[in-house]
Design a protein around this motif. Sequence first.
Motif, PDB file in Angstrom:
ATOM      1  N   MET A 283      -2.334  31.214 -13.523  1.00 54.39           N
ATOM      2  CA  MET A 283      -1.093  30.944 -12.802  1.00 54.39           C
ATOM      3  C   MET A 283      -0.466  29.650 -13.319  1.00 54.39           C
ATOM      4  SD  MET A 283      -0.572  30.391  -8.706  1.00 54.39           S
ATOM      5  CE  MET A 283      -1.869  31.568  -8.379  1.00 54.39           C
ATOM      6  N   LYS A 284       0.805  29.746 -13.669  1.00 53.54           N
ATOM      7  CA  LYS A 284       1.470  28.570 -14.212  1.00 53.54           C
ATOM      8  C   LYS A 284       2.480  28.003 -13.215  1.00 53.54           C
ATOM      9  CE  LYS A 284       1.146  29.005 -19.207  1.00 53.54           C
ATOM     10  NZ  LYS A 284       0.048  30.000 -19.249  1.00 53.54           N
ATOM     11  N   ILE A 285       2.508  26.677 -13.136  1.00 48.64           N
ATOM     12  CA  ILE A 285       3.430  25.995 -12.238  1.00 48.64           C
ATOM     13  C   ILE A 285       4.183  24.936 -13.033  1.00 48.64           C
ATOM     14  CG2 ILE A 285       3.565  24.368 -10.305  1.00 48.64           C
ATOM     15  CD1 ILE A 285       1.273  25.748  -8.996  1.00 48.64           C
ATOM     16  N   PHE A 286       5.478  24.901 -12.848  1.00 49.12           N
ATOM     17  CA  PHE A 286       6.272  23.847 -13.481  1.00 49.12           C
ATOM     18  C   PHE A 286       6.054  22.563 -12.682  1.00 49.12           C
ATOM     19  CE2 PHE A 286       9.927  21.147 -14.193  1.00 49.12           C
ATOM     20  CZ  PHE A 286      10.175  21.289 -15.550  1.00 49.12           C
ATOM     21  N   ASN A 287       5.531  21.558 -13.373  1.00 48.81           N
ATOM     22  CA  ASN A 287       5.214  20.298 -12.723  1.00 48.81           C
ATOM     23  C   ASN A 287       6.299  19.270 -13.062  1.00 48.81           C
ATOM     24  OD1 ASN A 287       4.062  18.031 -11.639  1.00 48.81           O
ATOM     25  ND2 ASN A 287       2.050  18.340 -12.618  1.00 48.81           N
ATOM     26  N   THR A 288       6.964  18.768 -12.039  1.00 48.80           N
ATOM     27  CA  THR A 288       8.038  17.797 -12.282  1.00 48.80           C
ATOM     28  C   THR A 288       7.505  16.549 -12.994  1.00 48.80           C
ATOM     29  OG1 THR A 288       9.103  18.565 -10.252  1.00 48.80           O
ATOM     30  CG2 THR A 288       9.913  16.510 -11.168  1.00 48.80           C
ATOM     31  N   LEU A 289       6.236  16.239 -12.774  1.00 44.13           N
ATOM     32  CA  LEU A 289       5.637  15.061 -13.419  1.00 44.13           C
ATOM     33  C   LEU A 289       5.687  15.173 -14.939  1.00 44.13           C
ATOM     34  CD1 LEU A 289       2.348  14.195 -11.500  1.00 44.13           C
ATOM     35  CD2 LEU A 289       4.252  12.634 -11.945  1.00 44.13           C
ATOM     36  N   SER A 290       5.306  16.340 -15.451  1.00 45.31           N
ATOM     37  CA  SER A 290       5.235  16.513 -16.906  1.00 45.31           C
ATOM     38  C   SER A 290       6.455  17.254 -17.435  1.00 45.31           C
ATOM     39  CB  SER A 290       3.974  17.305 -17.272  1.00 45.31           C
ATOM     40  OG  SER A 290       4.046  18.612 -16.726  1.00 45.31           O
ATOM     41  N   LYS A 291       7.248  17.785 -16.568  1.00 40.68           N
ATOM     42  CA  LYS A 291       8.408  18.599 -16.930  1.00 40.68           C
ATOM     43  C   LYS A 291       8.022  19.784 -17.799  1.00 40.68           C
ATOM     44  CE  LYS A 291      11.590  15.235 -18.100  1.00 40.68           C
ATOM     45  NZ  LYS A 291      13.001  14.801 -18.218  1.00 40.68           N
ATOM     46  N   THR A 292       6.828  20.305 -17.586  1.00 38.14           N
ATOM     47  CA  THR A 292       6.409  21.512 -18.303  1.00 38.14           C
ATOM     48  C   THR A 292       5.655  22.420 -17.334  1.00 38.14           C
ATOM     49  OG1 THR A 292       4.325  20.456 -18.925  1.00 38.14           O
ATOM     50  CG2 THR A 292       6.109  20.365 -20.542  1.00 38.14           C
ATOM     51  N   LYS A 293       5.509  23.670 -17.773  1.00 43.13           N
ATOM     52  CA  LYS A 293       4.681  24.586 -16.994  1.00 43.13           C
ATOM     53  C   LYS A 293       3.233  24.281 -17.324  1.00 43.13           C
ATOM     54  CE  LYS A 293       7.917  28.476 -17.040  1.00 43.13           C
ATOM     55  NZ  LYS A 293       8.155  29.835 -17.577  1.00 43.13           N
ATOM     56  N   GLU A 294       2.439  24.116 -16.276  1.00 44.23           N
ATOM     57  CA  GLU A 294       1.025  23.830 -16.484  1.00 44.23           C
ATOM     58  C   GLU A 294       0.193  24.926 -15.832  1.00 44.23           C
ATOM     59  OE1 GLU A 294       0.013  19.974 -14.945  1.00 44.23           O
ATOM     60  OE2 GLU A 294       1.797  19.037 -15.814  1.00 44.23           O
ATOM     61  N   GLU A 295      -0.969  25.181 -16.409  1.00 45.84           N
ATOM     62  CA  GLU A 295      -1.887  26.128 -15.799  1.00 45.84           C
ATOM     63  C   GLU A 295      -2.381  25.526 -14.480  1.00 45.84           C
ATOM     64  OE1 GLU A 295      -2.438  29.154 -16.942  1.00 45.84           O
ATOM     65  OE2 GLU A 295      -3.700  29.564 -15.205  1.00 45.84           O
ATOM     66  N   PHE A 296      -2.309  26.299 -13.411  1.00 43.05           N
ATOM     67  CA  PHE A 296      -2.731  25.768 -12.122  1.00 43.05           C
ATOM     68  C   PHE A 296      -4.246  25.787 -11.988  1.00 43.05           C
ATOM     69  CE2 PHE A 296      -3.852  26.444  -7.601  1.00 43.05           C
ATOM     70  CZ  PHE A 296      -3.434  25.217  -7.120  1.00 43.05           C
ATOM     71  N   GLU A 297      -4.782  24.606 -11.732  1.00 45.17           N
ATOM     72  CA  GLU A 297      -6.213  24.508 -11.456  1.00 45.17           C
ATOM     73  C   GLU A 297      -6.384  23.649 -10.221  1.00 45.17           C
ATOM     74  OE1 GLU A 297      -8.234  22.954 -14.911  1.00 45.17           O
ATOM     75  OE2 GLU A 297      -7.292  24.475 -16.195  1.00 45.17           O
ATOM     76  N   PRO A 298      -6.818  24.266  -9.136  1.00 48.09           N
ATOM     77  CA  PRO A 298      -6.975  23.484  -7.912  1.00 48.09           C
ATOM     78  C   PRO A 298      -8.063  22.430  -8.082  1.00 48.09           C
ATOM     79  CG  PRO A 298      -7.969  25.644  -7.654  1.00 48.09           C
ATOM     80  CD  PRO A 298      -7.257  25.654  -8.975  1.00 48.09           C
ATOM     81  N   ARG A 299      -7.956  21.376  -7.325  1.00 44.49           N
ATOM     82  CA  ARG A 299      -8.945  20.306  -7.439  1.00 44.49           C
ATOM     83  C   ARG A 299     -10.311  20.794  -6.991  1.00 44.49           C
ATOM     84  NH1 ARG A 299      -7.749  17.890  -3.730  1.00 44.49           N
ATOM     85  NH2 ARG A 299      -9.170  16.154  -3.948  1.00 44.49           N
ATOM     86  N   GLU A 300     -10.278  21.711  -6.013  1.00 51.56           N
ATOM     87  CA  GLU A 300     -11.533  22.266  -5.518  1.00 51.56           C
ATOM     88  C   GLU A 300     -11.426  23.781  -5.639  1.00 51.56           C
ATOM     89  OE1 GLU A 300     -14.022  22.126  -1.323  1.00 51.56           O
ATOM     90  OE2 GLU A 300     -12.336  20.778  -1.623  1.00 51.56           O
ATOM     91  N   ALA A 301     -12.432  24.413  -6.239  1.00 54.03           N
ATOM     92  CA  ALA A 301     -12.355  25.850  -6.485  1.00 54.03           C
ATOM     93  C   ALA A 301     -12.101  26.627  -5.193  1.00 54.03           C
ATOM     94  CB  ALA A 301     -13.650  26.335  -7.121  1.00 54.03           C
ATOM     95  N   GLY A 302     -11.136  27.534  -5.259  1.00 59.83           N
ATOM     96  CA  GLY A 302     -10.889  28.413  -4.115  1.00 59.83           C
ATOM     97  C   GLY A 302     -10.045  27.819  -3.013  1.00 59.83           C
ATOM     98  N   LYS A 303      -9.680  26.550  -3.155  1.00 61.18           N
ATOM     99  CA  LYS A 303      -8.901  25.908  -2.095  1.00 61.18           C
ATOM    100  C   LYS A 303      -7.639  25.252  -2.651  1.00 61.18           C
ATOM    101  CE  LYS A 303     -12.710  24.995   1.071  1.00 61.18           C
ATOM    102  NZ  LYS A 303     -13.441  23.994   1.850  1.00 61.18           N
ATOM    103  N   VAL A 304      -6.580  25.309  -1.858  1.00 66.32           N
ATOM    104  CA  VAL A 304      -5.336  24.660  -2.257  1.00 66.32           C
ATOM    105  C   VAL A 304      -4.827  23.814  -1.097  1.00 66.32           C
ATOM    106  CG1 VAL A 304      -2.936  24.997  -2.953  1.00 66.32           C
ATOM    107  CG2 VAL A 304      -4.693  26.569  -3.788  1.00 66.32           C
ATOM    108  N   SER A 305      -4.521  22.551  -1.396  1.00 64.72           N
ATOM    109  CA  SER A 305      -3.901  21.714  -0.368  1.00 64.72           C
ATOM    110  C   SER A 305      -2.457  21.473  -0.782  1.00 64.72           C
ATOM    111  CB  SER A 305      -4.656  20.389  -0.233  1.00 64.72           C
ATOM    112  OG  SER A 305      -4.796  19.752  -1.486  1.00 64.72           O
TER     113      SER A 305
END
Length: 476
Positions: free
Chosen positions: A1-23
């Motif tokens: 899953m790719k998310i455009f991150n305003t920080l990097s201004k690019t689409k990044e692969e989404f990797e949650p900090r903790e597996a299986g959970k999203v905050s």
Amino acid sequence: MKIFNTLSKTKEEFEPREAGKVSMYVCGPTVYNLIHIGNARPMVVFDTVRRYMEYKGYQVNYVTNFTDVDDKIIKKAKEEGVESSVIAERYIEECRKDMKALNVKPATVHPKATEEIGGMLDMIHTLIEKGHAYAAPDGTVYFKTRSFKEYGKLSHKNLDDLQGGNRSLLVSGEDQKEDPLDFVLWKPKKEGEPYWESPWCKGRPGWHIECSVMSKKYLGDEIDIHAGGEDLIFPHHENEIAQSEAANDKVFAKYWMHNAFLNIDNRKMSKSDGNFFTVRDIGEKYDLQVLRFFILSAHYRSPLNFSADLMKAAENGYDRIVTSVANLNYLLQTNESDAPDSSETQMTQQETAAAEEAKRFVVKFEEAMEDDFNTADAISAIFELVKFTNTNVTEQSSKAFIKTLKDEILMLSDLCGLIVEKEAEILDDEVEALILERQEARKEKNFARADEIRGLLLEQGIILEDTREGVKWKRA
RNA sequence: GGCGCAGUAGCCAAGCGGUAAGGCAAUGGUCUGCAACACCAGUACGCACCGGUUCAAAUCCGGUCUGCGCCUCCA
């Protein structure tokens, strides 16, 4: 899953900090009035992000706040001669109604700024201790912007440009700042305003500290996604980063998502210009599901223009899906080609193959969503599924086959938060009798009477359609 | 002044190096007493304009024009 991150201004692969959970933290509205359709965009967009995350199996901790202490709320309270909490509570309730009509799921927590003052005082205290903030003689506490060396990393601005290019930073009353770029964490109350005790003065929090504090309290020092409207990038989110990272010494949010604006007739909607619609206004003319469909028909990072014509087109498109599902339900009721309990029936070989083929629309839908939540493309997959269904389902189809396709349409629509199956209504006897009378008239080729009855029912908001399978009706 | 985004059929909107998804509207047809729904058909020799790179460009690079946003409360 790719998310455009305003920080990097690019689409990044989404990797949650903790597996299986999203905050996830989404900046919510300031409750001084009914929410407008611009407020609806982030609500719908990020609710859709959440739904997809949950579909993918993530456990989502979704926090969105109500800002219930603010100049505008205080102003409105004065106008009405009531406490500002009365205003805030009223519009929080109204906002919840609109969110429900938009089918926005309630957040895990909906914190209110006024209930988190203690945490704000703590964080301000920490910032002062660490040398990132200072109290001015009148009790105003400012954040020392230049003390946070990464300031500007989200909005991609540098401090010297900000200072040099700015029009009038030194507005009146700000001469106590050590630096014009410093922003308020805590400010003294004025006569008649709500206030809280603090070590610096009786006052209330600045505009940005609440989100840093609520995010920390309900999601922790570090979170996966922080989202909001693009106008919040600067200064709101930039300041949140400065506050949180200076206070916690940790990276605040891993991904920053921002939705583009919803414009009215190609102009920015502005409260001061008065060219804006509340969600309630639109709800009087349309099912709010149409608004949701409209919002999702464009990519969330593209500006979206709103007009009556565009809403009408969205309504027609949305109805196409609703009609298809209604037809499937009709066939599910009336098809007698097999056993009454659909779960018991078998698909023919041909149907099994078709059902298999229909899975490609689910794949297309997922691929679109995986690519930075391309809901426009995802919805096109639903339309292709609808077309596939309309052309493949007949009166001869097995109930198992019909149900399989219907469930697929429902599942994809639900991922978009779109309710496309209307509840069956019972018509009153009088209407029922008229429909029967019309059927008789049609049989006798008394079309004048038949059309007369159809007109009569139309006046009551009931549209009749004579299909091959029989008479159907729907609400206008 | 600084920073940034966008221009794809009548309209909305995907596509972001391999030969133009989808929807709305309009047209012709099938079905229908009529209407509606649905289905079928055709519908952008071209993606603002001008150059360039490439075997290949809507997609990359440079320039031009137009529209918009942020720098101030704002979703």
